[in-house]
Design an enzyme around this catalytic site. Sequence first.
Site, mmCIF file in Angstrom:
data_model
loop_
_atom_site.group_PDB
_atom_site.id
_atom_site.type_symbol
_atom_site.label_atom_id
_atom_site.label_comp_id
_atom_site.label_asym_id
_atom_site.label_seq_id
_atom_site.Cartn_x
_atom_site.Cartn_y
_atom_site.Cartn_z
ATOM 1 N N GLU A 282 41.354 33.305 49.826
ATOM 2 C CA GLU A 282 40.679 32.174 50.460
ATOM 3 C C GLU A 282 40.808 32.222 51.985
ATOM 4 O O GLU A 282 39.976 31.676 52.695
ATOM 5 C CB GLU A 282 41.275 30.859 49.929
ATOM 6 C CG GLU A 282 40.221 29.894 49.434
ATOM 7 C CD GLU A 282 40.779 28.699 48.675
ATOM 8 O OE1 GLU A 282 40.158 28.314 47.685
ATOM 9 O OE2 GLU A 282 41.815 28.138 49.065
ATOM 10 N N HIS A 303 49.366 50.296 31.083
ATOM 11 C CA HIS A 303 48.695 50.634 29.826
ATOM 12 C C HIS A 303 47.337 49.957 29.715
ATOM 13 O O HIS A 303 46.748 49.908 28.647
ATOM 14 C CB HIS A 303 49.614 50.258 28.655
ATOM 15 C CG HIS A 303 50.922 50.999 28.727
ATOM 16 N ND1 HIS A 303 51.167 52.150 28.028
ATOM 17 C CD2 HIS A 303 52.024 50.774 29.493
ATOM 18 C CE1 HIS A 303 52.377 52.604 28.340
ATOM 19 N NE2 HIS A 303 52.918 51.784 29.226
ATOM 20 N N LYS A 417 30.486 23.625 44.027
ATOM 21 C CA LYS A 417 30.626 22.174 43.824
ATOM 22 C C LYS A 417 29.263 21.500 43.925
ATOM 23 O O LYS A 417 28.935 20.615 43.130
ATOM 24 C CB LYS A 417 31.569 21.578 44.885
ATOM 25 C CG LYS A 417 33.015 22.000 44.730
ATOM 26 C CD LYS A 417 33.892 21.267 45.717
ATOM 27 C CE LYS A 417 35.288 21.840 45.720
ATOM 28 N NZ LYS A 417 36.085 21.394 46.863
HETATM 29 O O1 PA5 Z 1 43.670 25.932 49.782
HETATM 30 C C1 PA5 Z 1 42.909 24.999 49.588
HETATM 31 O O2 PA5 Z 1 42.640 24.188 50.481
HETATM 32 C C2 PA5 Z 1 42.270 24.756 48.219
HETATM 33 O O3 PA5 Z 1 42.577 25.736 47.316
HETATM 34 C C3 PA5 Z 1 42.743 23.430 47.671
HETATM 35 O O4 PA5 Z 1 44.132 23.459 47.532
HETATM 36 C C4 PA5 Z 1 42.096 23.115 46.311
HETATM 37 O O5 PA5 Z 1 40.708 23.175 46.414
HETATM 38 C C5 PA5 Z 1 42.509 21.726 45.842
HETATM 39 O O6 PA5 Z 1 42.169 20.767 46.787
HETATM 40 P P1 PA5 Z 1 42.788 19.338 46.794
HETATM 41 O O7 PA5 Z 1 44.251 19.437 46.995
HETATM 42 O O8 PA5 Z 1 42.097 18.628 47.924
HETATM 43 O O9 PA5 Z 1 42.461 18.702 45.461
#
Ligand code: PA5
Length: 440
Positions: A282, A303, A417
């Site tokens: 990310e 394996h 989303k």
């Molecule tokens: O790193 C990030 O920002 C995302 O992976 C969030 O942690 C994830 O989308 C969850 O978001 P939230 O904590 O707002 O529910």
Amino acid sequence: MKLNITKSGIVLSDELKKAAMAANSLLHSGNGAGNDFLGWVGLPSSIDKAQIDAINSCASALRAKADVVICIGIGGSYLGAKAVLDAMSNPFELLRSERKNPIVLFAGQNISEDYMAELLEAVQNHSIATIVISKSGTTTEPAIAFRIIKEEIEKRYGKEEAKSRIVAITDKARGALKTLATNEGYTTFVIPDDVGGRFSVLTPVGLLPLAVGGVDIEALVAGACAMEKATAEEVPFEENLAAQYAAVRYSLYTSGKKVEILGSYEPKLQNISEWWKQLYGESEGKEGKGIFPASVTLTADLHSMGQYIQEGERTLFETIISVEKPKYEVKVEADDANLDGLNFLAGKRLHEINKMAELGVQLAHIDGGVPNILIEIPTINETAIGELLYFFEKACGISGYMIDVNPFNQPGVEAYKKNMFALLDKPGYEEESKAIKARL
Ligand code: PA5
């Protein structure tokens, strides 16, 4: 912790070392992209005894009430706690009739109906509590799970008692979860504004579920603190493991190695890899750039994935988390009949055999054109894991700046989303609904 980059085949130029150090400095000066999300850089050393005590005391209250605590969250609000808990726990704990710690289960990391139904069924004869975690307070998956689990808790214990069995971890002011928690009067912990989800494992997001699960969070934070110091701006490249790891990754990436496989010969560390995959995927994967983070658990995956790693596309490199010392001792005994032909191993500890597998695989993969980076930790305990978490975070920030992306945003996550809301006819998505349905 030690980092061995000699088997990566990379000789780092002075220019690259300087670039890594400059990227590290940017994280400290706050002059780089995404600088409103740098709260994690000095986080470990900012955690005081009062914060640890408050988390431990909330954890004790939940531990006293429930033998199963359901943690609701997704992405950065889930993976850190899951990773550390698995690393620190006996995987066969569930079979014990007498348990020291409550069972920590997870929800809200998917929308599977069967997962939810089976979870609710499994906890029927257990006392339950929940920790709901969402920084934005608006993420769909955990919001759905919380609605269902909240209802279950209220149905079982009544609305008043339910309040003492629900803890919310969210933004200090914004989001539906914050409003709900304030209205209902839940105990609440705040996720700092300047710490993004995937960098939040050392905030209450990770620390509260871990304290509930019996992890020594003070030692975890102490380990992270030590690594914060060891990777600080003024620590020279030759001693700065985060800068070294980032520089080697960068060099491998620019020489055509597009996939990094994180692996370990300790299955308990499997979910550290899952946490790491989110952190790096990310943070770096944007603008058409970034190393693809993959993982293997060894020797199991030799394996299944071993063939590809040895002889598939030569775009891979491997980073191995190697554990020097196991907690226990198990030996292979001699056998008079020796029908399995294993007497050559008699008297050896499994750890010795595991180490030889590790060495043998390393050499085979290097021979096959897969460079190797080795991260050595002395043993699996809270201090070592705390060091490892912060090491990966710091190197991730440096790596992101080295490939010139903002490591602290995730604009690409919004695309799915939008489509999902349009398909579910969420109010406000009328135009998108029409457009997407026309494509089906
Ligand atoms: O790193 C990030 O920002 C995302 O992976 C969030 O942690 C994830 O989308 C969850 O978001 P939230 O904590 O707002 O529910």
